[in-house]
Design an enzyme around this catalytic site. Structure first.
Site, PDB file in Angstrom:
ATOM      1  N   HIS A  48       0.170 -12.291 -10.824  1.00 50.27           N
ATOM      2  CA  HIS A  48       0.117 -13.709 -11.207  1.00 50.27           C
ATOM      3  C   HIS A  48      -1.288 -14.263 -11.003  1.00 50.27           C
ATOM      4  O   HIS A  48      -2.039 -13.806 -10.122  1.00 50.27           O
ATOM      5  CB  HIS A  48       1.157 -14.537 -10.447  1.00 50.27           C
ATOM      6  CG  HIS A  48       0.981 -14.569  -8.957  1.00 50.27           C
ATOM      7  ND1 HIS A  48       0.112 -15.423  -8.322  1.00 50.27           N
ATOM      8  CD2 HIS A  48       1.591 -13.865  -7.964  1.00 50.27           C
ATOM      9  CE1 HIS A  48       0.185 -15.248  -7.014  1.00 50.27           C
ATOM     10  NE2 HIS A  48       1.076 -14.306  -6.769  1.00 50.27           N
ATOM     11  N   ASP A 100      -1.958 -17.703 -10.620  1.00 48.53           N
ATOM     12  CA  ASP A 100      -2.015 -18.965  -9.888  1.00 48.53           C
ATOM     13  C   ASP A 100      -2.114 -18.723  -8.391  1.00 48.53           C
ATOM     14  O   ASP A 100      -1.800 -17.642  -7.882  1.00 48.53           O
ATOM     15  CB  ASP A 100      -0.811 -19.844 -10.206  1.00 48.53           C
ATOM     16  CG  ASP A 100       0.522 -19.214  -9.832  1.00 48.53           C
ATOM     17  OD1 ASP A 100       0.696 -17.996 -10.066  1.00 48.53           O
ATOM     18  OD2 ASP A 100       1.395 -19.928  -9.290  1.00 48.53           O
ATOM     19  N   GLU A 149       3.704 -18.343 -10.707  1.00 46.50           N
ATOM     20  CA  GLU A 149       4.560 -17.558  -9.817  1.00 46.50           C
ATOM     21  C   GLU A 149       4.786 -18.289  -8.507  1.00 46.50           C
ATOM     22  O   GLU A 149       5.880 -18.242  -7.934  1.00 46.50           O
ATOM     23  CB  GLU A 149       3.918 -16.183  -9.554  1.00 46.50           C
ATOM     24  CG  GLU A 149       4.790 -15.216  -8.763  1.00 46.50           C
ATOM     25  CD  GLU A 149       4.653 -15.335  -7.254  1.00 46.50           C
ATOM     26  OE1 GLU A 149       5.471 -14.740  -6.536  1.00 46.50           O
ATOM     27  OE2 GLU A 149       3.723 -16.042  -6.772  1.00 46.50           O
ATOM     28  N   GLU A 150       3.747 -18.978  -8.019  1.00 50.30           N
ATOM     29  CA  GLU A 150       3.819 -19.609  -6.701  1.00 50.30           C
ATOM     30  C   GLU A 150       4.810 -20.764  -6.639  1.00 50.30           C
ATOM     31  O   GLU A 150       5.195 -21.186  -5.553  1.00 50.30           O
ATOM     32  CB  GLU A 150       2.429 -20.101  -6.276  1.00 50.30           C
ATOM     33  CG  GLU A 150       1.402 -19.004  -6.040  1.00 50.30           C
ATOM     34  CD  GLU A 150       1.667 -18.177  -4.794  1.00 50.30           C
ATOM     35  OE1 GLU A 150       2.701 -18.420  -4.140  1.00 50.30           O
ATOM     36  OE2 GLU A 150       0.852 -17.306  -4.481  1.00 50.30           O
TER      37      GLU A 150
END
Length: 400
Positions: free
Chosen positions: A76, A78, A140-141
């Site tokens: 990811h 982010d 994703e976070e």
């Protein structure tokens, strides 16, 4: 520092990636554009899938034959914000200190992305019979919100990857399973009034607190009576209330309250059963009590996050067996780990792509001030990635 010939290349790329503030609240398009141009310079085309605003994008690229499935390296783009943390170095500039490099995302997980991108020339030379796929996602976070759009396209493809490595920080240990997560916001609508006449109102804060108590008791029951898997820490599914708010003044009966809770479930836990139990308590116990005063009251559920657990498939899936044994060989390991934090792995697995998690850095060093990754970890990651890319040309099972 120079234990791998591509170390300096990976560090230069990491320096560029860190300079992009891709906190989940911001766009990641500048970073994605950098990666797409980098790949283009190597003769590789990228496919982007955007969110509904057009301000965020996933990137997917294939190196080698485009008409068959191969090995996918996924991560990811982010990061979590750096606001309010006691950083001693600029969070969005790479700082080298001895055998460490510091900056937001060095461990989680731009270090892995940098190692993958630095390995692109190796992939180009190696991927003659079996392709290497790159899958880089957004958000994703905040609950693995970006990758489903990318996977929806992959699921329809005849060249869907046959195996996947997700580079979340595991200290370059092999992880074959992790817990899943559900998160909900419960919005409690009560009935306001003067605090001297509590019998005429419905205190939303009270009912949110009652729900929090029920969640705590359910968590205890799950701990004591539910499934256990001693490979995980803790060895049971957890239920946690993370936020509870309500009320505007002491002398006003609150007519609104909010409660956020999450469930982190073992791969074999019936997470739907837990959610149904919570909903049943609301419908059968809490709301009838509220309706005794006013039927114009309610508790509404809003799902915030949902991603599945990653199951260990190494006993049944040929590609999962291959991933595990080859990882052991390249990394000189004899065992595998499980993770209590989540990744996008369960989503890849859900569409039939056997997946493992292995990447540089320690999750304990992520999301905090002066986040770092050790350079030897990046070098170990480079060895691992390139070893996998070479082996996949002859060893990856043809069927699942």
């Amino acid at each position: 520092m120079n234990d791998h010939p591509l170390t300096e290349s990976a560090l230069r790329i990491l320096e560029t990636l860190i300079a992009f503030d891709t906190s989940s609240r911001y766009s990641n398009l500048d970073l994605i554009d950098f990666i797409a141009r980098y790949l283009k310079d190597h003769g590789i085309e990228s496919t982007l899938t955007y969110d509904e605003t057009g301000e965020k994008a996933n990137l997917y690229a294939t190196i080698g034959p485009a008409d068959i499935g191969g090995l996918c390296f996924s991560g990811h783009t982010d990061v979590v914000p750096a606001d309010g943390q006691p950083w001693t170095v600029p969070p969005f500039a790479l700082t080298r200190k001895a055998d460490r490099v510091l900056g937001r995302g060095t461990a989680d997980m731009k270090g892995f992305l940098a190692a993958v991108l630095a390995s692109v020339p190796h992939f180009i030379k190696t991927a003659r019979t079996t392709p290497i796929h790159l899958a880089f996602s957004y958000d994703e976070e905040v609950g693995c919100k970006g990758v489903p759009g990318l996977l929806a396209e992959l699921e329809k493809s005849s060249a869907k990857p046959r195996a996947c490595v997700i580079g979340e920080p595991t200290n370059m240990r092999l992880a074959v399973a992790h817990k899943g997560k559900r998160a909900y916001r419960c919005c409690v609508k009560g009935l306001a009034g003067h605090s001297a006449l509590t019998h005429l109102g419905v205190n939303a804060a009270d009912f949110a607190a009652e729900l929090a108590v029920f969640l705590r008791k359910t968590a205890q029951k799950t701990r004591d009576e539910g499934p256990r898997d001693e490979r995980f820490v803790p060895a049971y599914s957890t239920i946690h209330t993370g936020r509870l708010t309500g009320g505007i003044a002491l002398n006003v009966i609150p007519d609104h309250a909010e409660l956020d809770f999450e469930i982190r479930n073992l791969p074999d836990e019936d997470v739907d059963g837990i959610v149904d139990m919570v909903r049943a308590h609301v419908v059968n116990v809490l709301e009838p009590d509220m309706h005794n005063v006013s039927v114009d009251t309610s508790i509404r559920f809003e799902q915030l996050v949902s991603y599945p657990a990653l199951n260990d498939e190494s006993a049944t899936e040929p590609a999962a067996v291959w991933l595990k044994k080859l990882s052991w060989s390249i990394l000189d390991l004899e065992t595998e780990d499980t993770l209590s934090f989540g990744t996008e792995g369960g989503l890849f697995q859900r569409i039939g792509i056997p997946t493992i998690v292995c990447g540089p850095g320690n999750i304990a060093d992520a999301h905090r001030a002066d986040e770092f990754v050790e350079v030897p970890q990046l070098q170990r990651c480079l060895h691992f990635i390139q070893g996998m890319a070479t082996a996949v040309q002859t060893d990856l099972p043809a069927s699942m």
